[in-house]
Write a protein that holds these residues in place. Structure first.
Motif, PDB file in Angstrom:
ATOM      1  N   ALA B 233       0.855  -1.184   0.000  1.00  0.00           N
ATOM      2  CA  ALA B 233       0.000   0.000   0.000  1.00  0.00           C
ATOM      3  C   ALA B 233       0.890   1.233   0.000  1.00  0.00           C
ATOM      4  O   ALA B 233       1.846   1.310   0.760  1.00  0.00           O
ATOM      5  N   VAL B 234       0.576   2.160  -0.882  1.00  0.00           N
ATOM      6  CA  VAL B 234       1.359   3.391  -1.028  1.00  0.00           C
ATOM      7  C   VAL B 234       0.413   4.569  -0.857  1.00  0.00           C
ATOM      8  O   VAL B 234      -0.611   4.647  -1.526  1.00  0.00           O
ATOM      9  N   LYS B 235       0.721   5.454   0.057  1.00  0.00           N
ATOM     10  CA  LYS B 235      -0.156   6.595   0.292  1.00  0.00           C
ATOM     11  C   LYS B 235       0.696   7.854   0.358  1.00  0.00           C
ATOM     12  O   LYS B 235       1.738   7.866   0.995  1.00  0.00           O
ATOM     13  N   ILE B 236       0.220   8.896  -0.311  1.00  0.00           N
ATOM     14  CA  ILE B 236       0.893  10.191  -0.189  1.00  0.00           C
ATOM     15  C   ILE B 236      -0.094  11.176   0.431  1.00  0.00           C
ATOM     16  O   ILE B 236      -1.220  11.327  -0.042  1.00  0.00           O
ATOM     17  N   THR B 237       0.314  11.799   1.526  1.00  0.00           N
ATOM     18  CA  THR B 237      -0.561  12.727   2.222  1.00  0.00           C
ATOM     19  C   THR B 237       0.289  13.916   2.688  1.00  0.00           C
ATOM     20  O   THR B 237       1.301  14.212   2.066  1.00  0.00           O
ATOM     21  N   THR B 238      -0.147  14.609   3.710  1.00  0.00           N
ATOM     22  CA  THR B 238       0.648  15.735   4.216  1.00  0.00           C
ATOM     23  C   THR B 238       0.830  15.565   5.724  1.00  0.00           C
ATOM     24  O   THR B 238       0.137  14.767   6.362  1.00  0.00           O
ATOM     25  N   LEU B 239       1.735  16.335   6.277  1.00  0.00           N
ATOM     26  CA  LEU B 239       1.996  16.243   7.723  1.00  0.00           C
ATOM     27  C   LEU B 239       0.715  16.431   8.534  1.00  0.00           C
ATOM     28  O   LEU B 239       0.449  15.677   9.476  1.00  0.00           O
ATOM     29  N   SER B 240      -0.107  17.420   8.162  1.00  0.00           N
ATOM     30  CA  SER B 240      -1.295  17.681   8.978  1.00  0.00           C
ATOM     31  C   SER B 240      -2.390  16.642   8.753  1.00  0.00           C
ATOM     32  O   SER B 240      -3.171  16.354   9.647  1.00  0.00           O
ATOM     33  N   LYS B 241      -2.447  16.058   7.564  1.00  0.00           N
ATOM     34  CA  LYS B 241      -3.523  15.099   7.268  1.00  0.00           C
ATOM     35  C   LYS B 241      -3.139  13.653   7.584  1.00  0.00           C
ATOM     36  O   LYS B 241      -3.978  12.753   7.496  1.00  0.00           O
ATOM     37  N   LEU B 242      -1.884  13.435   7.901  1.00  0.00           N
ATOM     38  CA  LEU B 242      -1.412  12.068   8.170  1.00  0.00           C
ATOM     39  C   LEU B 242      -2.246  11.388   9.260  1.00  0.00           C
ATOM     40  O   LEU B 242      -2.421  11.927  10.351  1.00  0.00           O
ATOM     41  N   ASP B 243      -2.778  10.215   8.942  1.00  0.00           N
ATOM     42  CA  ASP B 243      -3.493   9.416   9.947  1.00  0.00           C
ATOM     43  C   ASP B 243      -2.491   8.433  10.551  1.00  0.00           C
ATOM     44  O   ASP B 243      -2.181   7.405   9.951  1.00  0.00           O
ATOM     45  N   VAL B 244      -2.012   8.758  11.742  1.00  0.00           N
ATOM     46  CA  VAL B 244      -0.938   7.938  12.321  1.00  0.00           C
ATOM     47  C   VAL B 244      -1.403   6.513  12.633  1.00  0.00           C
ATOM     48  O   VAL B 244      -0.600   5.586  12.676  1.00  0.00           O
ATOM     49  N   THR B 245      -2.718   6.327  12.820  1.00  0.00           N
ATOM     50  CA  THR B 245      -3.205   4.975  13.154  1.00  0.00           C
ATOM     51  C   THR B 245      -3.125   4.038  11.949  1.00  0.00           C
ATOM     52  O   THR B 245      -3.305   2.836  12.070  1.00  0.00           O
TER      53      THR B 245
END
Lengths: 289, 289
Positions: B233-245
């Motif tokens: 699984a590859v996901k690109i997001t941003t620091l604020s939107k990152l879902d750490v779970t």
């Protein structure tokens, strides 16, 4: 940009052609561009997927020194485009043009194309020309110079490390200096790329001085030239004894952290297993200790 | 130790047996121990030299999850020793014992055995038992998880980066925290190993907070699970939107630096070629600018 910031990318295949209505570059056909990591150079370390990509390519593009690492049989009956240093943009643009002409095109980098390699420039140029959805791009990772160097030294990268290029051609020295200092202060193992060239002859000595502000004289340092290829040289020394004039453009240096040791002829940064075992044993023997 | 600190190590072959008069461990025969990097797991990314080492091995030792990455045909008619997590010392010791019995023994690690892998522990145990000159050791590097992750994301590691494990099992959190802060402050791209497990569920959120002190909310972050193997699984997001779970023990995160951008569906840290071209063009057009 924000709207694309949370994008899920599919499994293994890079999607292409979804946006053909964009007509990004009239005359640009359905090309395929593969950025191929050659690893250290010896075919023994070339991943099968990289080999397959080279076999299938109709055009192979790369810096001359890297092209020479490719087995001649893989270049037979292919268009090859090689240029000297400092021609990175020209080279990548020629690869993009060939891909746009419908050719199966490979751009090669030594080590891992994803670490100070050509992968970024190719993607930047594609984006600049609005070709991101028009050309199928794949980056094939490889055994990086830092992995090859570490293997030859022993096991210096068992703990956190920072990777820094000393080339100030495109990065202000002040940024490099502050990264060296930050990494040395926080006890990262340091991996140094591009330590020295004929024209850049003072940076490595400066780097050593910065690191010595935070580490002992006898901190182990490994220097590798031409890892796993013709002319390989592996040297283990210390921060104070390091002869910086030994380094050249093809050298990689690994400067140990406060825990790195020389064991026999190997350089090892302990991960902590043995220390933890000792601590556990100690508690067991001295339950009150 | 000092006397060995400046040692030149020969070409390609690791020297052994020079010190047989040491009689380090009576009953210990001329073993061969190869630490084999499996790369991401897919045979397409297994270096030919690693494959050859597995073919030639009489005994293969590894953590169960890694053993499962090896093609079954490579395990046929071999002694295989696999143990669960937290048995690292036992496992490496068993490998050393087999090598000392004269068996051609391979210890496997996924990714690159030289990056948070088993290479260090094997060498530490050999040194502790005075076996360094008695067992022939080779570390075969591989495509690291960070290289595989970067390739899937695009080209986030075109510039200086720091590699940090968030596991505080063997490293005090304070050391990890100070490394995160130093790397974020000095604008390194960050590569995060071991971001989260069932028992370690708060470190990644804390890491994000630390990095956000120095970087913008929309700094690109890539998260990769099972790079180039089952369940990728590859996901690109941003620091604020990152879902750490979303992260687990098998995830790798790449947090961009101040220059990292999302181009199409790719994450790219520019190396500076295009900026430099623009500067040169600018000077040429405005010679006094």
């Amino acid at each position: 940009m924000q709207s694309k910031s949370e994008s899920e990318i599919g499994k293994r295949k890079i999607s292409g052609h979804q946006n053909q209505e964009l007509e990004p570059n009239p005359g640009c056909g359905p090309g395929r561009l593969t950025i191929v990591s050659l690893g250290p150079g010896d075919p023994q370390y070339l991943a099968p997927r990289a080999r397959t990509a080279l076999e299938r390519a109709e055009v192979i593009v790369g810096y001359k020194t890297y092209m020479d690492l490719i087995e001649p049989e893989l270049l037979v009956k292919k268009e090859t485009i090689s240029t000297g240093m400092m021609k990175e943009i020209t080279r990548c643009q020629m690869a993009i043009d060939r891909a746009c002409q419908g050719k199966n095109t490979a751009v090669v980098s030594s080590g891992d194309a994803g670490i100070y390699g050509m992968a970024g420039l190719v993607l930047e140029l594609l984006a600049e020309q609005n070709l991101m959805d028009h050309v199928k791009v794949e980056v094939i990772p490889g055994i990086s110079s830092l992995s090859a160097a570490a293997a030859l030294l022993g096991a210096p990268l068992m703990h956190d490390f920072a990777v820094i290029s000393l080339s100030d051609l495109m990065t202000p020295w002040e940024d490099i200096r502050s990264r060296l200092e930050a990494a040395a202060r926080a006890d990262f193992v340091l991996v140094i790329y591009n330590p020295r060239s004929n024209k850049r002859d003072w940076q490595l000595e400066k780097a050593r001085e910065i690191v010595l502000k935070f580490r002992k004289d006898d901190t182990p340092v490994g220097m590798i030239k031409n890892a796993m290829r013709e002319g390989q040289a592996v040297k283990i020394t210390t921060l104070s004894k390091l002869d910086v004039t030994d380094a050249d453009m093809l050298s990689i240096l690994v400067m140990g952290n406060s825990k790195t040791r020389i064991l026999g002829k190997k350089m090892v940064t302990p991960r902590g297993y043995i220390e933890k075992r000792a601590a556990v044993t100690n508690v067991a023997t001295n339950p009150k200790g």
